[in-house]
Write an enzyme that holds these catalytic residues in place. Sequence first.
Site, PDB file in Angstrom:
ATOM      1  N   GLU A 124       0.988  -1.308   0.048  1.00 32.68           N
ATOM      2  CA  GLU A 124      -0.176  -0.036   0.052  1.00 32.68           C
ATOM      3  C   GLU A 124       0.891   1.379  -0.072  1.00 32.68           C
ATOM      4  O   GLU A 124       0.549   2.411  -0.682  1.00 32.68           O
ATOM      5  CB  GLU A 124      -0.938   0.122   1.206  1.00 32.68           C
ATOM      6  CG  GLU A 124      -2.139  -0.981   1.100  1.00 32.68           C
ATOM      7  CD  GLU A 124      -3.026  -0.889   0.049  1.00 32.68           C
ATOM      8  OE1 GLU A 124      -3.100   0.323  -0.749  1.00 32.68           O
ATOM      9  OE2 GLU A 124      -3.647  -1.831  -0.441  1.00 32.68           O
ATOM     10  N   TYR A 130      -7.373   5.539   4.755  1.00 33.43           N
ATOM     11  CA  TYR A 130      -7.315   4.571   3.364  1.00 33.43           C
ATOM     12  C   TYR A 130      -6.305   3.399   4.041  1.00 33.43           C
ATOM     13  O   TYR A 130      -6.731   1.850   3.742  1.00 33.43           O
ATOM     14  CB  TYR A 130      -6.944   5.132   2.254  1.00 33.43           C
ATOM     15  CG  TYR A 130      -6.543   4.093   1.314  1.00 33.43           C
ATOM     16  CD1 TYR A 130      -7.560   3.370   0.788  1.00 33.43           C
ATOM     17  CD2 TYR A 130      -5.045   3.664   0.944  1.00 33.43           C
ATOM     18  CE1 TYR A 130      -7.365   2.302  -0.243  1.00 33.43           C
ATOM     19  CE2 TYR A 130      -4.740   2.629   0.055  1.00 33.43           C
ATOM     20  CZ  TYR A 130      -5.950   2.052  -0.461  1.00 33.43           C
ATOM     21  OH  TYR A 130      -5.632   0.894  -1.296  1.00 33.43           O
ATOM     22  N   ASP A 141     -10.578   5.254  -2.079  1.00 32.71           N
ATOM     23  CA  ASP A 141      -9.217   5.764  -2.736  1.00 32.71           C
ATOM     24  C   ASP A 141      -9.796   6.424  -3.998  1.00 32.71           C
ATOM     25  O   ASP A 141     -11.011   6.603  -4.090  1.00 32.71           O
ATOM     26  CB  ASP A 141      -8.133   4.949  -3.125  1.00 32.71           C
ATOM     27  CG  ASP A 141      -8.512   3.995  -3.854  1.00 32.71           C
ATOM     28  OD1 ASP A 141      -9.753   3.897  -4.331  1.00 32.71           O
ATOM     29  OD2 ASP A 141      -7.571   3.270  -4.341  1.00 32.71           O
ATOM     30  N   CYS A 166     -13.839   0.809 -14.645  1.00 31.21           N
ATOM     31  CA  CYS A 166     -14.505   2.108 -14.544  1.00 31.21           C
ATOM     32  C   CYS A 166     -13.593   2.790 -14.463  1.00 31.21           C
ATOM     33  O   CYS A 166     -13.247   3.963 -13.547  1.00 31.21           O
ATOM     34  CB  CYS A 166     -15.361   2.024 -13.299  1.00 31.21           C
ATOM     35  SG  CYS A 166     -16.448   3.674 -12.951  1.00 31.21           S
ATOM     36  N   CYS A 218     -18.072   0.233 -19.739  1.00 30.59           N
ATOM     37  CA  CYS A 218     -19.551   0.075 -19.033  1.00 30.59           C
ATOM     38  C   CYS A 218     -20.172  -1.287 -19.466  1.00 30.59           C
ATOM     39  O   CYS A 218     -20.804  -2.003 -18.672  1.00 30.59           O
ATOM     40  CB  CYS A 218     -20.355   1.411 -19.238  1.00 30.59           C
ATOM     41  SG  CYS A 218     -19.928   2.693 -18.917  1.00 30.59           S
ATOM     42  N   CYS A 233     -18.863  -3.942 -17.188  1.00 27.66           N
ATOM     43  CA  CYS A 233     -18.843  -3.833 -15.725  1.00 27.66           C
ATOM     44  C   CYS A 233     -19.965  -4.639 -15.159  1.00 27.66           C
ATOM     45  O   CYS A 233     -20.973  -4.784 -15.538  1.00 27.66           O
ATOM     46  CB  CYS A 233     -19.242  -2.247 -15.460  1.00 27.66           C
ATOM     47  SG  CYS A 233     -19.442  -2.052 -13.773  1.00 27.66           S
ATOM     48  N   CYS A 249     -25.946   0.813 -11.461  1.00 28.21           N
ATOM     49  CA  CYS A 249     -25.174   2.293 -11.931  1.00 28.21           C
ATOM     50  C   CYS A 249     -26.151   2.993 -12.260  1.00 28.21           C
ATOM     51  O   CYS A 249     -26.852   3.105 -13.404  1.00 28.21           O
ATOM     52  CB  CYS A 249     -24.087   1.947 -12.969  1.00 28.21           C
ATOM     53  SG  CYS A 249     -23.082   3.512 -13.122  1.00 28.21           S
TER      54      CYS A 249
END
Length: 446
Positions: free
Chosen positions: A93, A177, A195, A249, A256, A259, A265
């Site tokens: 991270e 985060y 994030d 995304c 799309c 997805c 959405c």
Amino acid sequence: MSHLRATAARGLRRSGGRGALRRKGASPRGAAPAPAPAPPPSRHLFSDPAEIEALRGHLLAWYDKCKRDLPWRTLAATELDADRRAYAVWVSEIMLQQTQVATVIDYYNRWMQKWPTLQALAQASLEEVNELWAGLGYYSRGKRLQEAARKVVSELAGQMPRTAEDLQKLLPGVGRYTAGAIASISYGQATGVVDGNVIRVLCRMRCIGADSSSPAVIERLWDMANALVDRSRPGDFNQALMELGATVCVPKAPLCGECPLKQHCQAQRRVEKELAFASQKLFGKRAPVSDVEDCGLLAGLWEFPSLPLAQGLQEEKQREVLADHLQAWTGRPVAAGGLRFIGEVVHIFSHIHQTYVVYSLSLDGDVTLDPALSPSRWVTEEEFHASAVSTAMKKVLKAHEKQRGEESSPGKGSKRKRGAKLQGASSTCPGTQLSLRAFLRAPKSP
């Protein structure tokens, strides 16, 4: 697609440099100072348990099938020791901050081979850390990581904190985060993460158009992430949400059609609605389209007095319509001739361009706003900056200051001479974005 709105650009002002704002969709509060933002509309939230459960299932099924093979994920899934597992996630991270995944992989593998445990890293020298970090950038990240490792070894008996709260509190360089990522992936704590990728996914799924960098919106998104996270697989769910934002995304040209969450959405539904509207328009049919401002988390934000305008409305008629609106709002006569045209301000929301036709109005003396008529208040410049105001309204304010600046310095690049006749909205260049300091200054005494 373009929408027109007539806006009184902070033109309602009085002695002391105060301007009027009204809350969009809020209950009346009169002139009370800085009330708390109203809750967002239900369409911007995930409130249906059945939908949340379905969303979790769709996302995790996609992740199990399509996730990228990354070394830190392998370690997190195979390492039995909780401290080593948390350390492995922690290193990844920190390295992934401001750095692309493809770049991090080799650095991560070399790091974990050289220092596979917290204890090994704690014994390393800063020179060794910097040498391995060379080329990764932001060298303070490696330094803070080693300092935190030494703290865990010396002050926490080599045991990593076990909750997101303690990780953030006890480890230097670990923010909200990173703490959430470590706790959910390493310990299975059911806490969300937010994030850049998650912000984009959540804003699109709930069609949130408010400024996603504002603290108020970020806090709402954290609430949303915590509500959505899968309780049995929180680490996988959080990684899946970030993976979706990184690979499907994406900021530009999102995939799309691929997805797994397209049925959840709201932005996708709005695109389909706009396409249907465009199709109907081609054949001479016109269906009503909701105001783009209603797509954002704007029910708790403040706006200038405004109203929608019909397409093609002439400037004279614009003034009359806006004057009637302001007269009802202030409870005192407002002459259409007193409205001064400022220009047009274009605000882009997703695929929609909204055009604000901006006018200013000066009022003499105090104007009391009746809370029974409208949830409005007068604000100073300082109060304006402390209020929840949409980006579009900030642009409107900037438009006003630019005109004032040009009028006060007609010889320095001004395109309109002092005293020249004002032009209609159609003659103003779209997208004019100006400042707000001059407008909010107290008027000079005569």
